[in-house]
Every structure is written in C-alpha cells, then in structure tokens.
Design an enzyme around this catalytic site. Sequence first.
Site, mmCIF file in Angstrom:
data_model
loop_
_atom_site.group_PDB
_atom_site.id
_atom_site.type_symbol
_atom_site.label_atom_id
_atom_site.label_comp_id
_atom_site.label_asym_id
_atom_site.label_seq_id
_atom_site.Cartn_x
_atom_site.Cartn_y
_atom_site.Cartn_z
ATOM 1 N N LYS A 1 28.430 -0.769 17.808
ATOM 2 C CA LYS A 1 27.684 -1.223 18.996
ATOM 3 C C LYS A 1 28.524 -1.919 19.672
ATOM 4 O O LYS A 1 29.309 -2.897 19.238
ATOM 5 C CB LYS A 1 26.341 -1.889 18.656
ATOM 6 N N SER B 1 17.707 -1.243 21.419
ATOM 7 C CA SER B 1 18.817 -1.029 22.423
ATOM 8 C C SER B 1 20.306 -0.339 21.479
ATOM 9 O O SER B 1 21.059 0.065 22.294
ATOM 10 C CB SER B 1 19.414 -2.508 22.659
ATOM 11 N N SER C 1 15.837 -3.557 17.930
ATOM 12 C CA SER C 1 16.640 -2.532 18.282
ATOM 13 C C SER C 1 17.530 -1.872 17.383
ATOM 14 O O SER C 1 18.310 -1.127 17.567
ATOM 15 C CB SER C 1 17.884 -3.565 19.190
#
Length: 526
Positions: free
Chosen positions: A106, A181, A205
Amino acid sequence: MISLAFLFLALSLRPRAAKGWSIPFEPREATIDSVHRALFYQNVSCRQIVQSFLDRIDAYDQKGPAIDSMIAVSPHALTYAGELDAQLADVSFSPGPMFCVPIVLKDNYMTFDQPTTAGCLALKSAQAYNDAPVVARLRAAGAIILGKANMNEFALTGLSDSSLGGQVKNPYDLTRTPGGSSGGTGAAVAASFAVWGTGTDTVNSIRSPTSANSLVGLRPTRGLITREGIIPLGYTQDAIGPLGRTTRDVALALDVMVGPSKGDNVSALGVPFIQTNYENALVGGALPGLRIGVVDALIGNNTSNETTIVNDVFAEVLVKLEQAGAVIVYITDPSLAQQTVLNNYDVENWEFRQELDTFLQSGLFSYLPYDSFEAIYASGLWLPGDEAVPPWVAAQTPAVFNTLAPQYLAKLAAIEQFRIQLAATFETNNVGVLFYPHQQNLVVPISVNASQTGRNGILAAVSGYPAIGVPGGFSPPTETAPIGIPIGVEFLGRPFQEMQLLNVAYSFEQMNRARKAPLSTWNSVP
Ligand SMILES: *[C@@H]1O[C@H](CO)[C@@H](O)[C@H](O)[C@H]1NC(C)=O
Ligand SMILES: *[C@@H]1O[C@H](CO)[C@@H](O)[C@H](O)[C@H]1NC(C)=O
Ligand SMILES: *[C@@H]1O[C@H](CO)[C@@H](O)[C@H](O)[C@H]1NC(C)=O
Ligand SMILES: *[C@@H]1O[C@H](CO)[C@@H](O)[C@H](O)[C@H]1NC(C)=O
Ligand SMILES: *[C@@H]1O[C@H](CO)[C@@H](O)[C@H](O)[C@H]1NC(C)=O
Ligand SMILES: *[C@@H]1O[C@H](CO)[C@@H](O)[C@H](O)[C@H]1NC(C)=O
C-alpha cells in the site's frame, strides 16, 4: 532488533531438475508455496515469476478492465529478481521465507526505492530515505516488491479513490469500489497481480477490501507489528497487516511482519507475545466444539437488494458452522452496534493532523513537496470529496481536534473500559471468537460522493483486538458482476491470540471454500 523468526527453506532438499526441464509458471491464484515449488523444483527463474505478474499488471491494470490498483509499478522488480536468481545459483545459499514472492505495498508504506504518497497529488514523488522497518523485513526475507498500490487518499475512508491514482475498481464488478482504504492492494491481490500485499487499518481498511475481493486479511493485535515508517492516520487505532488469497499466505506473511521497532512505542507491547511460524497453527479442526459469539448488533436489518443478500450468505455460513460442530452463541448487546461504538470511541479525528505533521516533519524524506497538513490543504492538490470525510474535516479545526482536547482524553479513558467490556463479553459468554459479516451491505458502487456505509470493523479498531476477514460467499450474478459480488465474514479474537484466530479462519476457509477469482482479469497473459 528483535527475534524476527527467520525460517530458512531446506535448500539442500532442492533436487536438480533434468537439464532444460522447466514448466511455465502460473501466476493466477499463485501462493507462496506454488512460487517456491516453481523456483526450487521446476527450474522456473525468479525473473520469469516476477515477469509473469508484471505482464498481468500490464495487461489489466491500466488497460482492459483498467482496475487501477497500482499507483506505481516498481522499475526495480526485475533487477531484484535477477539478483535472487544469481543467489540461487550458489548452492550454499539459504533463501528467506519470502524468497522471490512478488508482493505489493500500500502506498503509505515507506520505500527507499520508490516514492511514498498516500495517494495524494501533493505528495507526488515524495521520496523517503529508508524503508519502513516492516518493508525492510520483507525485503530481507526475499520478497520482491512489484510496486505501490493505490489506496484511499491518506487512508481516510473506504472507497479507494485518490487524487494521484484515481478510483480503484472492483475486479468482480467494475462498477463497484473495491472497499478500502487498502483497496488497491485488495484488487491487485484478487486479480493475481501479486501473491499477497500489505494494508493498513484504522477502522476497517484491511478487512473491507478483504471482504470486497474474496480475500483473507488480518488486522493484528495492537502492538504486534510496528507501524514505524507508515504514513499515519491515528496512533490509537492504526494497525498494519497482510491481505492474501489464502490463510496460509497470511500466516506466512505475518511471520515476517511481526515485531517491534524503536519508532513505534506501541510495538513494545507485542514483544512478549510474538510467535514464530504462525503457519504451524493452521492444523484445522478448530470448529468442532468452538463457541462462536455472533454479534447481533452487527447484523443489519435493512431490507434492500444491497443488504438482505449479505444476511442470507451469513445465515448460510452459520448453518455450515453448526454442521461442522461449532456452537453459535448469540450476543445481544446493543452497545456493540457499529454507530454506537464509533460515536463512543473513535479517536482518529483528534489524532490525524498532529500525527501527519509530526511524520512529515521528522526528516524521513529526501524530497517532500509539502510537509504539513496545512501546506497540503492550501496546495489544493488533494481529492475533491475529502472535504466530506471526518478526519479531513476535523483537521481543519485543530483548536478543537487535538490530543489535549478533553473530549479526546475522555474517549481514551472510555476505550480502556471498552477493552474490558469486550474481554468480559468473551468471558461471560464463554466464546472463543466473535463473528459477524464485515459489511452489512454489498460493497458500494462507484459514484460521486459515494459512502462506504455498513462496515463493522470498528470493534477491533478501537479495542486493538485482532480480527481476520475470510471469504463468506457471493451475491447472485448481475449484469456487471458475472460471478456475483464477494461477501466477507470476520472473526474477532482475544488480544495476541493470532495463532488461535488464524486456525479458526483456516478451518473455516477449508470448510467453506468460498474464494473465487474474478473473471475480468482471468484470461492468461501470454
Ligand atoms: C533451467 O532452465 C534454463 C532455461 O530457462 C536452462 O537453460 C537450464 O538448462 C535449466 N536447468 C536445468 C537444471 O534444467
Ligand atoms: C509514544 O510515542 C508517541 C509518539 O508516537 C508519544 O506521543 C507518546 O508520548 C509515547 N508514549 C510513551 C509512553 O512513551
Ligand atoms: C435495526 O438495527 C439497529 C442497529 O443495530 C437497531 O438500533 C434497530 O433497533 C434495529 N431495528 C429493528 C426493527 O430491528
Ligand atoms: C439493486 O437495485 C439497484 C436499483 O435497481 C441496482 O442499481 C443494483 O444493481 C441492484 N443491486 C444488486 C446487487 O442487484
Ligand atoms: C457531492 O458533494 C459536494 C460537496 O458536498 C456537492 O457540492 C455536490 O453537489 C455533490 N455531488 C453530487 C452529484 O451529489
Ligand atoms: C440502512 O438504512 C438506513 C436508513 O435508510 C441507512 O442510513 C443505512 O446506511 C442503511 N445501512 C446499510 C448497511 O445499508
């Protein structure tokens, strides 16, 4: 540096393949084990393995279905793969546990060799000096970083839209979000652009993209994995962890990720509890006799075509669990409803701005275009839509939202009580895990001002208890979702009981077998 369990593969067992014998590597639904089989027994080179994933990214991420899961593909991945091939040629070399395993990070994980942006245009090209400690561990274990995954900007909410990377699409239904997310990671792993990937989780997330992409994803106990070098959202609730296609890969990833570092004092809490070889916990058989606490207040009661299917799948899963010998215990405690827990304990709004500023001003970057929330905000180089997201809104009134605010201190005290309440919930109901659907509705469609409603991740987020998402099933096919939309379920365990939690997830995964690959990226790439 800590007892990072460093498992070496028995290279001596590596047979010599017949001369010239090698079979093509299949990246689709590949696992850490299948990569290692190809490398060590089938004379596939690390370069070939890495290339097979890069080809898939090339074919599907910006072209074709244009999943848009990646912010930046690494220009170094093949070079690193070549170095590993050279190491392998040396018979005395012992490969690490992630040897040549292609992963995505990420884009809030700092990397020394690629920018780290949190998806924000204002941080375009922002270059950290060093890897986050967890990234360094992954590289030391041999992982190949294929690139930085798109994400919801600053991890603020669950749509996985960013001003730098754009909107990630759900590979199962290109009209829907991938959750978030960590939705770039979720979509990339679901589409076999990588074997597994990393996420961060402040409220939902890791588990939201896990649910929306038919994956397994772990939010570990607060303190088990250092968060140093990860762009922060909130000190109290931030956690980092792996998303994979199998529980085994998640356990193997955890082996490498666990451990403290100086830059995250919370990580000292986990030290006495670190285990080695989490995959050894995956022995199955966890379900017979297991008392599972189904959290009533986390089961939605709306009746729409976007919600009832979730309850149907969850009900089917409960029947299967009972058939497997588990004992379902209904926990009827309205104070565990997501909105109640959010209202009472969620503290990210008070922490975000201060922490972001501290992080950006700690001298971690060799190039940093804007070094504070204020400067980023003033630049206008951020996602339209952020202005409706609570931590972004709160950050605009630091006089109210700061870590000295009485309201914040009261919530921290309340969180302590909530941890006790959860412990008591386990104890009085005599349950081994809590259980609920991750989201009360299907993951939401892409639309202007969309909101990822209905997610149940907050219990683990504020308590710091560990939780793992596992594929539950699918909604029926629709025109845009040819095999349906993934629906994930979530087990929540007691603090530092990752071994038990992983085996529950594994036993459930082996029994339920719900994981399916998406069709939009299924064709082989030559
Ligand atoms: C492995 O494959 C390479 C080509 O990729 C070939 O040149 C080499 O001879 C093979 N080695 C063995 C031991 O089969
Ligand atoms: C832990 O670190 C944070 C900064 O990340 C700091 O605000 C806090 O005071 C530290 N706590 C202790 C007990 O050292
Ligand atoms: C629906 O669920 C909410 C939240 O859990 C709860 O407050 C409400 O009472 C429920 N309504 C009905 C009709 O069950
Ligand atoms: C639910 O109905 C809406 C409106 O008709 C439609 O757009 C949506 O695709 C439906 N959802 C599912 C999962 O069928
Ligand atoms: C989206 O939200 C913005 C700001 O809240 C508003 O101005 C705009 O009209 C909304 N757009 C739609 C299509 O609802
Ligand atoms: C359920 O319905 C309420 C009221 O319409 C809405 O606010 C909420 O977002 C819905 N929840 C889900 C999960 O769809």
